[in-house]
Scaffold this active site. Structure first.
Site, PDB file in Angstrom:
ATOM      1  N   LYS A 181      40.534  40.077  39.584  1.00 56.37           N
ATOM      2  CA  LYS A 181      40.127  39.694  40.934  1.00 56.37           C
ATOM      3  C   LYS A 181      40.371  38.194  41.103  1.00 56.37           C
ATOM      4  O   LYS A 181      39.912  37.389  40.272  1.00 56.37           O
ATOM      5  CB  LYS A 181      38.630  39.990  41.058  1.00 56.37           C
ATOM      6  CG  LYS A 181      38.160  40.391  42.426  1.00 56.37           C
ATOM      7  CD  LYS A 181      36.682  40.736  42.288  1.00 56.37           C
ATOM      8  CE  LYS A 181      36.053  41.179  43.544  1.00 56.37           C
ATOM      9  NZ  LYS A 181      34.587  41.216  43.414  1.00 56.37           N
TER      10      LYS A 181
HETATM   11  O1  G3P Z   1      31.997  42.982  47.079  1.00 62.35           O
HETATM   12  C1  G3P Z   1      31.572  41.816  47.681  1.00 62.35           C
HETATM   13  C2  G3P Z   1      30.177  41.504  47.356  1.00 62.35           C
HETATM   14  O2  G3P Z   1      30.000  41.242  46.013  1.00 62.35           O
HETATM   15  C3  G3P Z   1      29.544  40.506  48.241  1.00 62.35           C
HETATM   16  O3  G3P Z   1      28.535  41.157  48.854  1.00 62.35           O
HETATM   17  O4  G3P Z   1      26.392  41.352  49.947  1.00 62.35           O
HETATM   18  O5  G3P Z   1      26.920  39.292  48.621  1.00 62.35           O
HETATM   19  O6  G3P Z   1      28.019  39.705  50.795  1.00 62.35           O
HETATM   20  P1  G3P Z   1      27.403  40.328  49.587  1.00 62.35           P
END
Ligand code: G3P
Length: 234
Positions: free
Chosen positions: A84
């Protein structure tokens, strides 16, 4: 649509994998840091739980050489690992180089259609638009997902769209309706996908009715003859 979990927690991953509906896992440095185990060990354990899945491991370098070094390293750990990279100009350049080496790259932190176009041109295997974080700042994350899917279709890009930063079950359903190839979600959202109060209430009523009638009907296993065990004349 493929379902990924957005976590590095092995217990959560194991529970979802046992259901038979888990296709992969996305980790990031924030999620991996919570687990307090060496990163390589975490990733290898996840690969063993989700056999044949796609497991994203993110680099922490921000320079080109560092991204290449880390990308080659993490993908050498196990065939399921997808590297990634952040969607920066350097990340796009590293994506191009690693993709040409046959390494699968998940381009993360995609927040615009123009970024999505560039990562597809650079050969990304997955492009990860963060829908929830856009919604957080009053931008329409789902509209971005639809734009990306339209652009990829227009030019037959093979990059798969991985809807990320999903915060609730409706995000998952809307992503599926839009045609996202993959949705990644926290375990809590995965659990919420199963829930419906009418399912719980319906099951409770069925069991209560059966319990009431059990004396006359007998146990379910005896009530339903198994093939080849039916007694004649009874
Ligand atoms: O896959 C993306 C994730 O890790 C971020 O999610 O909820 O932190 O915006 P969030």
């Amino acid at each position: 649509m493929k379902i990924f979990l957005d976590t590095a927690n092995r217990d959560e991953i194991r529970q979802a994998a046992e259901m038979g509906v888990l296709d992969g896992v996305t980790t990031n440095p924030t999620l991996a840091a919570k687990e307090k185990k060496p990163f390589r060990q975490q990733i290898l354990e996840i690969c063993e739980i989700v056999k044949g899945g796609a497991i994203s491991a993110e680099v922490v370098s921000t320079d080109y050489d560092g991204m290449l070094r880390e990308g080659r390293e993490v993908t050498s750990w196990h065939p399921s690992v997808v590297v990634k990279l952040p969607t920066t100009p350097t990340g796009v350049r590293a994506c191009h180089t690693l993709s040409r080496e046959g390494i699968r790259v998940n381009m993360t932190l995609v927040f615009s259609a123009s970024q999505a176009l560039l990562v597809a041109k650079a050969g990304a295997y997955f492009a990860s638009p963060f829908l929830g974080r856009l919604d957080d700042i009053s931008h329409d994350g789902m509209a971005l997902l639809r734009d990306i899917l339209t652009i990829y279709k227009n030019y037959n890009f093979s990059t798969e769209v991985l809807a990320a930063s999903l915060r609730h079950p409706l995000h998952v359903v809307e992503a599926a309706k839009a045609g996202a190839h993959i949705a990644t979600m926290p375990f809590k959202v995965f659990e919420q996908l199963f829930k419906h109060p009418l399912t719980d209430r319906g099951l409770e009523a069925f069991l209560k009715d059966w319990e009431k009638a059990r004396e006359s009907l007998g146990d379910i296993v005896e009530a339903i003859p198994q093939s080849g065990t039916r007694k004649t004349g009874s």
